[in-house]
Design a protein around this motif. Structure first.
Motif, PDB file in Angstrom:
ATOM      1  N   GLU A   6     -10.185  -4.458   5.008  1.00  0.00           N
ATOM      2  CA  GLU A   6      -9.630  -5.685   4.434  1.00  0.00           C
ATOM      3  C   GLU A   6      -8.457  -5.354   3.521  1.00  0.00           C
ATOM      4  O   GLU A   6      -7.436  -6.046   3.522  1.00  0.00           O
ATOM      5  CB  GLU A   6     -10.727  -6.432   3.656  1.00  0.00           C
ATOM      6  CG  GLU A   6     -10.319  -7.791   3.137  1.00  0.00           C
ATOM      7  CD  GLU A   6      -9.868  -7.780   1.691  1.00  0.00           C
ATOM      8  OE1 GLU A   6      -9.172  -8.718   1.284  1.00  0.00           O
ATOM      9  OE2 GLU A   6     -10.196  -6.823   0.963  1.00  0.00           O
ATOM     10  N   LEU A   7      -8.558  -4.290   2.760  1.00  0.00           N
ATOM     11  CA  LEU A   7      -7.482  -3.853   1.874  1.00  0.00           C
ATOM     12  C   LEU A   7      -6.232  -3.496   2.681  1.00  0.00           C
ATOM     13  O   LEU A   7      -5.116  -3.874   2.315  1.00  0.00           O
ATOM     14  CB  LEU A   7      -7.952  -2.652   1.044  1.00  0.00           C
ATOM     15  CG  LEU A   7      -7.190  -2.331  -0.222  1.00  0.00           C
ATOM     16  CD1 LEU A   7      -7.346  -3.427  -1.256  1.00  0.00           C
ATOM     17  CD2 LEU A   7      -7.669  -1.000  -0.788  1.00  0.00           C
ATOM     18  N   ARG A  10      -4.575  -6.689   3.801  1.00  0.00           N
ATOM     19  CA  ARG A  10      -3.831  -7.314   2.696  1.00  0.00           C
ATOM     20  C   ARG A  10      -2.533  -6.563   2.426  1.00  0.00           C
ATOM     21  O   ARG A  10      -1.506  -7.166   2.105  1.00  0.00           O
ATOM     22  CB  ARG A  10      -4.699  -7.345   1.432  1.00  0.00           C
ATOM     23  CG  ARG A  10      -5.834  -8.357   1.525  1.00  0.00           C
ATOM     24  CD  ARG A  10      -6.763  -8.333   0.319  1.00  0.00           C
ATOM     25  NE  ARG A  10      -6.069  -8.358  -0.954  1.00  0.00           N
ATOM     26  CZ  ARG A  10      -6.499  -7.741  -2.052  1.00  0.00           C
ATOM     27  NH1 ARG A  10      -7.629  -7.053  -2.030  1.00  0.00           N
ATOM     28  NH2 ARG A  10      -5.821  -7.824  -3.168  1.00  0.00           N
ATOM     29  N   TYR A  11      -2.571  -5.263   2.559  1.00  0.00           N
ATOM     30  CA  TYR A  11      -1.390  -4.425   2.373  1.00  0.00           C
ATOM     31  C   TYR A  11      -0.303  -4.802   3.386  1.00  0.00           C
ATOM     32  O   TYR A  11       0.853  -5.011   3.029  1.00  0.00           O
ATOM     33  CB  TYR A  11      -1.809  -2.956   2.513  1.00  0.00           C
ATOM     34  CG  TYR A  11      -0.690  -1.960   2.587  1.00  0.00           C
ATOM     35  CD1 TYR A  11      -0.004  -1.570   1.443  1.00  0.00           C
ATOM     36  CD2 TYR A  11      -0.332  -1.373   3.799  1.00  0.00           C
ATOM     37  CE1 TYR A  11       1.013  -0.625   1.516  1.00  0.00           C
ATOM     38  CE2 TYR A  11       0.670  -0.427   3.872  1.00  0.00           C
ATOM     39  CZ  TYR A  11       1.345  -0.063   2.728  1.00  0.00           C
ATOM     40  OH  TYR A  11       2.347   0.864   2.788  1.00  0.00           O
ATOM     41  N   VAL A  14       1.314  -8.135   2.580  1.00  0.00           N
ATOM     42  CA  VAL A  14       2.323  -8.071   1.516  1.00  0.00           C
ATOM     43  C   VAL A  14       3.684  -7.732   2.109  1.00  0.00           C
ATOM     44  O   VAL A  14       4.705  -8.304   1.723  1.00  0.00           O
ATOM     45  CB  VAL A  14       1.922  -7.053   0.429  1.00  0.00           C
ATOM     46  CG1 VAL A  14       3.078  -6.733  -0.495  1.00  0.00           C
ATOM     47  CG2 VAL A  14       0.746  -7.571  -0.378  1.00  0.00           C
ATOM     48  N   ALA A  26       1.355 -11.073  -5.005  1.00  0.00           N
ATOM     49  CA  ALA A  26       0.437 -10.351  -4.127  1.00  0.00           C
ATOM     50  C   ALA A  26       0.425  -8.859  -4.453  1.00  0.00           C
ATOM     51  O   ALA A  26      -0.627  -8.217  -4.410  1.00  0.00           O
ATOM     52  CB  ALA A  26       0.818 -10.578  -2.663  1.00  0.00           C
ATOM     53  N   GLU A  29      -1.746  -8.323  -7.439  1.00  0.00           N
ATOM     54  CA  GLU A  29      -3.169  -8.455  -7.110  1.00  0.00           C
ATOM     55  C   GLU A  29      -3.687  -7.265  -6.305  1.00  0.00           C
ATOM     56  O   GLU A  29      -4.855  -6.913  -6.398  1.00  0.00           O
ATOM     57  CB  GLU A  29      -3.405  -9.739  -6.311  1.00  0.00           C
ATOM     58  CG  GLU A  29      -3.205 -10.998  -7.120  1.00  0.00           C
ATOM     59  CD  GLU A  29      -3.335 -12.257  -6.267  1.00  0.00           C
ATOM     60  OE1 GLU A  29      -3.857 -12.180  -5.130  1.00  0.00           O
ATOM     61  OE2 GLU A  29      -2.889 -13.313  -6.729  1.00  0.00           O
ATOM     62  N   LEU A  30      -2.809  -6.642  -5.501  1.00  0.00           N
ATOM     63  CA  LEU A  30      -3.236  -5.613  -4.574  1.00  0.00           C
ATOM     64  C   LEU A  30      -3.154  -4.205  -5.149  1.00  0.00           C
ATOM     65  O   LEU A  30      -3.992  -3.359  -4.854  1.00  0.00           O
ATOM     66  CB  LEU A  30      -2.395  -5.683  -3.294  1.00  0.00           C
ATOM     67  CG  LEU A  30      -2.730  -4.697  -2.182  1.00  0.00           C
ATOM     68  CD1 LEU A  30      -4.171  -4.880  -1.689  1.00  0.00           C
ATOM     69  CD2 LEU A  30      -1.751  -4.860  -1.030  1.00  0.00           C
ATOM     70  N   PHE A  31      -2.161  -3.936  -5.981  1.00  0.00           N
ATOM     71  CA  PHE A  31      -1.909  -2.587  -6.485  1.00  0.00           C
ATOM     72  C   PHE A  31      -2.258  -2.474  -7.966  1.00  0.00           C
ATOM     73  O   PHE A  31      -2.038  -3.414  -8.738  1.00  0.00           O
ATOM     74  CB  PHE A  31      -0.423  -2.232  -6.329  1.00  0.00           C
ATOM     75  CG  PHE A  31       0.025  -2.040  -4.907  1.00  0.00           C
ATOM     76  CD1 PHE A  31      -0.032  -0.789  -4.312  1.00  0.00           C
ATOM     77  CD2 PHE A  31       0.502  -3.103  -4.161  1.00  0.00           C
ATOM     78  CE1 PHE A  31       0.396  -0.601  -3.002  1.00  0.00           C
ATOM     79  CE2 PHE A  31       0.933  -2.934  -2.859  1.00  0.00           C
ATOM     80  CZ  PHE A  31       0.874  -1.671  -2.272  1.00  0.00           C
ATOM     81  N   HIS A  47       4.583  -1.817  -9.929  1.00  0.00           N
ATOM     82  CA  HIS A  47       4.792  -3.025  -9.130  1.00  0.00           C
ATOM     83  C   HIS A  47       6.261  -3.255  -8.788  1.00  0.00           C
ATOM     84  O   HIS A  47       6.579  -3.625  -7.652  1.00  0.00           O
ATOM     85  CB  HIS A  47       4.221  -4.242  -9.857  1.00  0.00           C
ATOM     86  CG  HIS A  47       2.740  -4.181 -10.007  1.00  0.00           C
ATOM     87  ND1 HIS A  47       2.054  -4.970 -10.905  1.00  0.00           N
ATOM     88  CD2 HIS A  47       1.792  -3.435  -9.387  1.00  0.00           C
ATOM     89  CE1 HIS A  47       0.760  -4.715 -10.835  1.00  0.00           C
ATOM     90  NE2 HIS A  47       0.579  -3.779  -9.913  1.00  0.00           N
ATOM     91  N   SER A 103      -7.751   3.832  -2.751  1.00  0.00           N
ATOM     92  CA  SER A 103      -8.231   2.709  -3.551  1.00  0.00           C
ATOM     93  C   SER A 103      -8.750   3.191  -4.903  1.00  0.00           C
ATOM     94  O   SER A 103      -9.161   4.343  -5.052  1.00  0.00           O
ATOM     95  CB  SER A 103      -9.364   2.009  -2.797  1.00  0.00           C
ATOM     96  OG  SER A 103     -10.068   1.116  -3.624  1.00  0.00           O
ATOM     97  N   LYS A 108      -8.367  -2.406  -5.517  1.00  0.00           N
ATOM     98  CA  LYS A 108      -6.911  -2.286  -5.633  1.00  0.00           C
ATOM     99  C   LYS A 108      -6.463  -0.928  -5.088  1.00  0.00           C
ATOM    100  O   LYS A 108      -7.221   0.040  -5.086  1.00  0.00           O
ATOM    101  CB  LYS A 108      -6.443  -2.441  -7.079  1.00  0.00           C
ATOM    102  CG  LYS A 108      -6.589  -3.855  -7.606  1.00  0.00           C
ATOM    103  CD  LYS A 108      -5.801  -4.040  -8.882  1.00  0.00           C
ATOM    104  CE  LYS A 108      -5.812  -5.510  -9.276  1.00  0.00           C
ATOM    105  NZ  LYS A 108      -4.749  -5.798 -10.234  1.00  0.00           N
TER     106      LYS A 108
END
Length: 123
Positions: A6-7, A10-11, A14, A26, A29-31, A47, A103, A108
């Motif tokens: 799932e990660l 999402r990556y 982005v 995003a 939220e992800l990193f 970021h 991760s 994240k």
């Protein structure tokens, strides 16, 4: 492993986000705040650095989408996966890459190590 799959999804999402502000949100939220991204063309932290790399790729490859290529292979807090850059309307991939994402164990990404397997001449 499903959390890392799932990660990875999402990556990739982005990288496909066209709106600069939604992409920045995003990324946050992800990193993790001090996340690193390293590939043959970039070595950035945080970021803003990650956002700049993604914005540059999106500008260079307008009309293309990033897609996962195959399955995500994962163990512990590490996932590896291949991706491709394809025309948005379909067709043969222009770029193929292989990324390893690390991760923080809490959902994240704290590091991405990227490799380019197929790159067009002059890119």
């Amino acid at each position: 492993m499903s959390d890392l799959t799932e990660l990875a999804g999402r990556y990739i999402a982005v990288w496909n986000e066209p709106d600069q502000h939604q992409r920045a949100a995003a990324i946050s939220e992800l990193f993790t705040a001090d996340a690193t991204y390293t590939d043959p063309l970039a070595d950035v932290r945080g970021h803003e650095g990650i956002g700049a790399v993604i914005a540059g790729a999106r500008e260079q490859f307008q009309g293309f989408d990033f897609r996962l290529l195959g399955e995500v292979d994962a163990h512990h807090h590490i996932a590896r996966f291949q991706w491709e850059l394809v025309p948005a309307g379909g067709g043969e991939n222009l770029v193929i890459g292989f990324d390893v994402a690390v991760s923080d164990g809490a959902g994240k990404i704290r590091a991405v190590h990227g490799f380019l397997d197929k790159v067009p001449a002059g890119a």
